[in-house]
Design an enzyme around this catalytic site. Structure first.
Site, PDB file in Angstrom:
ATOM      1  N   TYR A 166     -66.955 -24.633 -35.403  1.00 39.22           N
ATOM      2  CA  TYR A 166     -66.294 -24.129 -35.491  1.00 39.22           C
ATOM      3  C   TYR A 166     -65.759 -23.673 -37.303  1.00 39.22           C
ATOM      4  CZ  TYR A 166     -61.035 -21.159 -35.901  1.00 39.22           C
ATOM      5  OH  TYR A 166     -60.726 -20.678 -36.692  1.00 39.22           O
TER       6      TYR A 166
ATOM      7  N   LYS B  26     -66.206 -15.049 -38.052  1.00 36.34           N
ATOM      8  CA  LYS B  26     -66.533 -14.938 -37.044  1.00 36.34           C
ATOM      9  C   LYS B  26     -67.165 -13.996 -36.278  1.00 36.34           C
ATOM     10  CE  LYS B  26     -61.587 -16.612 -36.254  1.00 36.34           C
ATOM     11  NZ  LYS B  26     -60.405 -16.879 -36.454  1.00 36.34           N
TER      12      LYS B  26
ATOM     13  N   VAL C 171     -58.525 -15.541 -44.130  1.00 34.94           N
ATOM     14  CA  VAL C 171     -57.203 -16.804 -44.846  1.00 34.94           C
ATOM     15  C   VAL C 171     -57.401 -16.994 -46.189  1.00 34.94           C
ATOM     16  CG1 VAL C 171     -55.791 -16.981 -42.665  1.00 34.94           C
ATOM     17  CG2 VAL C 171     -57.557 -18.700 -43.757  1.00 34.94           C
TER      18      VAL C 171
ATOM     19  N   SER D  59     -62.246 -16.409 -41.361  1.00 34.75           N
ATOM     20  CA  SER D  59     -62.799 -15.821 -40.465  1.00 34.75           C
ATOM     21  C   SER D  59     -63.641 -14.201 -40.145  1.00 34.75           C
ATOM     22  CB  SER D  59     -61.110 -14.453 -39.766  1.00 34.75           C
ATOM     23  OG  SER D  59     -60.298 -15.773 -38.869  1.00 34.75           O
TER      24      SER D  59
ATOM     25  N   TYR E   5     -56.622  -8.704 -38.234  1.00 37.95           N
ATOM     26  CA  TYR E   5     -55.122  -9.503 -37.375  1.00 37.95           C
ATOM     27  C   TYR E   5     -54.286  -8.302 -36.552  1.00 37.95           C
ATOM     28  CZ  TYR E   5     -56.951 -12.776 -40.362  1.00 37.95           C
ATOM     29  OH  TYR E   5     -57.505 -14.077 -41.180  1.00 37.95           O
TER      30      TYR E   5
HETATM   31  N1  GLU Z   1     -60.388 -21.185 -40.858  1.00 37.12           N
HETATM   32  C1  GLU Z   1     -59.370 -20.524 -40.220  1.00 37.12           C
HETATM   33  C2  GLU Z   1     -58.281 -21.041 -38.877  1.00 37.12           C
HETATM   34  O1  GLU Z   1     -58.505 -21.688 -37.753  1.00 37.12           O
HETATM   35  C3  GLU Z   1     -59.750 -18.932 -39.816  1.00 37.12           C
HETATM   36  C4  GLU Z   1     -58.301 -18.242 -39.632  1.00 37.12           C
HETATM   37  C5  GLU Z   1     -58.502 -16.506 -40.578  1.00 37.12           C
HETATM   38  O2  GLU Z   1     -58.932 -16.472 -42.002  1.00 37.12           O
HETATM   39  O3  GLU Z   1     -57.801 -15.762 -39.723  1.00 37.12           O
HETATM   40  O4  GLU Z   1     -56.934 -21.045 -38.733  1.00 37.12           O
END
Ligand code: GLU
Length: 313
Positions: A197, A72, A267, A69, A249
């Site tokens: 993604y 992102k 994660v 994430s 989060y």
């Molecule tokens: N690639 C992970 C997913 O889509 C990223 C989630 C994360 O790191 O919060 O679940």
């Protein structure tokens, strides 16, 4: 860094890493992406970089991990650079959800059916569809080149095992993406968008790469080492604001109180954080707490913020 701060960091960072490392036993690696379950539970590393190129690292800072994430933040920035604010915020909102990062709950409950923000999975998938490019591989290549530029590391590449593992097991993200397609939020083929993604989530980095990326954000989009403006200041402002409100989060509020710095976790156990106008910070600790953040990484950032009075608030 002032000399005293460097000296204190050099002397104490290894000590704080070892004390925070004790917490690793209380957490778990992410297992819903099977390949991530293999990450070393007891690892903890950190790299801190300043504008003059001084670096201090401790613990397992050399460990390779995937951005997950954390990526992102940069897909959002590139989508903003490609499209501008109006188009991007037509497809994603600006609010925290209070739900899990992969929840679909509010997508149907709250109208219009656009993701609440670009840092939850639904939002980041919508953002992936806004990256400019003729096809998924051109979009992914542009994003990878952008990450290489920001990290000052032309060798950044994908962890193909993690990419495949996520792509093969992403039932929830897939269902979310098809839902978004039905609501007109995604452009183009759903599988193509998901591929972009999954690829940016699987970019392999170490703590120094993340610290360098964070340093550019800490200097409002400029690489302080070269003076080059890599990202428009406004888009860094937007990204950092999301990092404060949604970057950790459902623990973003608690993190703002206990640490008080913009941050984004993944994660894989990575955390990108920064002290504005001063430091870029990269942390890794694959053992996660119940909210999905690195259990020891959060503890280490709490200690640093408290000891050096880094909180913005
Ligand atoms: N690639 C992970 C997913 O889509 C990223 C989630 C994360 O790191 O919060 O679940």
């Amino acid at each position: 860094m002032s000399l005293t701060e460097i000296e204190r960091l050099q002397a104490l960072l290894p000590v704080w890493v070892e004390s925070s490392r004790q917490l690793c036993a209380d957490g778990k690696t992410a297992s819903y992406i099977p390949e991530l379950a293999k990450s070393p539970l007891g690892a903890l590393g950190i790299h801190i970089m300043d504008a003059k190129g001084h670096s201090i690292s401790a613990g397992d800072a050399e460990l390779s991990f995937t951005m997950q994430s954390i990526s992102k933040v940069f897909s959002l920035i590139l989508a903003l650079m490609d499209n501008g604010e109006t188009i991007v915020f037509d497809k994603v909102g600006m609010e925290p959800t209070g739900d899990n990062f992969n929840s679909m709950l509010k997508l149907e409950l709250v109208q219009p059916s656009i993701p609440f923000n670009p840092l939850i999975n639904a939002g980041a998938i919508a953002i992936s569809s806004l990256i400019a490019g003729e096809n998924p591989s051109e979009k992914s290549n542009r994003l990878l080149e952008f990450l290489r530029l920001i990290s000052n590391n032309s060798k950044l590449s994908y962890d193909h095992d993690v990419y495949r593992s996520e792509s093969d097991s992403a039932n929830l993200n897939r269902s979310m993406a098809y839902f978004l397609k039905d609501k007109g939020v995604l452009n183009g083929s759903v599988e193509d968008v998901l591929d972009v993604y999954f690829r940016h989530c699987s970019v392999s980095v170490n703590c120094a790469d993340i610290a360098q990326m964070a340093l550019v954000l800490a200097y409002n989009g400029k690489n302080p080492l070269t003076g080059e403006q890599l990202i428009p200041r406004r888009y860094v402002q937007i990204a950092k604001t999301f990092m404060i409100t949604c970057g950790m989060y459902n623990a973003s509020g608690e993190f703002a109180i206990q640490v008080g710095l913009p941050a984004k976790s993944g994660v894989s156990g990575g955390i990108l954080s920064l002290v504005p106008g001063r430091y870029g910070i990269g942390v890794v600790g694959p053992s996660l707490n119940r909210k999905g953040n690195s259990i020891a990484g959060v503890s280490l950032l709490e200690i640093l913020s408290r000891e050096f009075d880094w909180s913005l608030f």
